[in-house]
Motif scaffolding. Sequence first.
Motif, short mmCIF file in Angstrom:
data_model
loop_
_atom_site.label_atom_id
_atom_site.label_comp_id
_atom_site.label_asym_id
_atom_site.label_seq_id
_atom_site.Cartn_x
_atom_site.Cartn_y
_atom_site.Cartn_z
N SER A 56 -53.79 -59.80 45.23
CA SER A 56 -54.36 -60.41 47.28
C SER A 56 -53.85 -61.85 47.14
CB SER A 56 -55.20 -60.57 47.01
OG SER A 56 -56.16 -61.36 46.80
N ALA A 57 -53.21 -62.29 45.54
CA ALA A 57 -52.79 -63.80 45.62
C ALA A 57 -51.34 -63.31 45.22
CB ALA A 57 -53.47 -64.50 44.55
N ASN A 104 -58.52 -59.93 43.36
CA ASN A 104 -58.19 -60.70 43.62
C ASN A 104 -56.52 -60.96 42.65
OD1 ASN A 104 -60.39 -61.11 44.79
ND2 ASN A 104 -61.03 -62.70 42.88
N GLU A 134 -50.08 -62.54 48.65
CA GLU A 134 -49.00 -64.05 49.43
C GLU A 134 -48.67 -64.89 48.81
OE1 GLU A 134 -52.10 -67.88 50.06
OE2 GLU A 134 -52.90 -65.91 49.10
N SER A 176 -58.32 -66.76 39.43
CA SER A 176 -59.27 -65.74 40.16
C SER A 176 -60.56 -66.32 40.25
CB SER A 176 -59.56 -64.54 39.90
OG SER A 176 -60.82 -64.18 40.99
N ASP A 218 -66.11 -57.96 45.54
CA ASP A 218 -65.29 -58.54 45.58
C ASP A 218 -64.33 -58.71 43.73
OD1 ASP A 218 -64.70 -59.69 47.66
OD2 ASP A 218 -65.78 -61.03 47.96
N LYS A 227 -55.70 -66.80 43.98
CA LYS A 227 -54.57 -67.92 44.04
C LYS A 227 -53.64 -68.00 42.96
CE LYS A 227 -53.24 -70.84 47.43
NZ LYS A 227 -53.82 -71.38 48.82
N ARG A 283 -64.77 -66.35 45.35
CA ARG A 283 -64.16 -65.30 44.89
C ARG A 283 -63.39 -64.66 45.08
NH1 ARG A 283 -70.01 -64.00 45.31
NH2 ARG A 283 -69.72 -61.16 45.03
N GLN A 284 -62.44 -65.75 45.55
CA GLN A 284 -61.36 -64.94 45.46
C GLN A 284 -60.20 -65.58 44.51
OE1 GLN A 284 -59.57 -66.49 49.34
NE2 GLN A 284 -62.28 -66.56 50.00
N CYS A 288 -62.43 -59.89 40.65
CA CYS A 288 -60.59 -60.08 39.89
C CYS A 288 -59.29 -59.59 39.73
CB CYS A 288 -60.94 -61.22 38.60
SG CYS A 288 -62.61 -61.95 38.49
N GLU A 311 -66.32 -72.35 44.38
CA GLU A 311 -65.12 -72.87 43.97
C GLU A 311 -64.48 -73.16 42.72
OE1 GLU A 311 -67.01 -75.86 46.08
OE2 GLU A 311 -66.40 -74.52 46.27
#
Length: 202
Positions: free
Chosen positions: A122-123, A119, A126, A178, A114, A17, A14-15, A116, A196
């Motif tokens: 936010s990625a 995501n 980060e 995502s 949540d 990177k 759900r996240q 994409c 994941e």
Amino acid sequence: MTTSGRALEIVPARQGKATHVKAGEAITIINTHGTQVVDTWCFMKDNLAEFMSMEHQRSVTQSVFPAIGIPLYSNRRRPLLTLEQDTSPGRHDTMLAACDIYRYQMLGCKDYHDNCTDNLASAMTEIGLTAPETPSPLNLWMNIPFTLDGATDFCPPLSKPGDYVCLRAHHDVVVVMSTCPQDMVPINGEQMIVREVHYYVE
């Protein structure tokens, strides 16, 4: 988690990177459980306004599916990545936009879900960057069959656990992944469980 001596990075369920990939390096993205769709973007490191573009990709390659050995093109029609390996049946979506809060509202979700689009943002945050927009992603392992009359469907991935793609960079780029949080239609498997995935750069 490791594979063949390599330490793997994780994109949690759900996240999102983001990671830097230098020219000549490759990123390998692993569908650890075999059922997870991964929305994937690529931006030029020195100019985020140039990014992997699915509409330009379809125009240049005259195909709706990425193919081994064929570059993935930017909105300036330059190769950014090349798909070097794909152990899955090769069904990846280049047609659909990233999910967002409005998509889940259309599906009847009353609360925040949540998604994409968030995501991606936010990625990038980060690692200290801001995406200028949300391009339509390369939806790895997303199985969207279509008929001759143009009708589409949302079907489970055809991939199996451990399937992977290897994408080699032509330039210094930022790749964002995502793990699509879609749990209201079966694009992440019939059980609609978001999981994941793992990746490494070398």
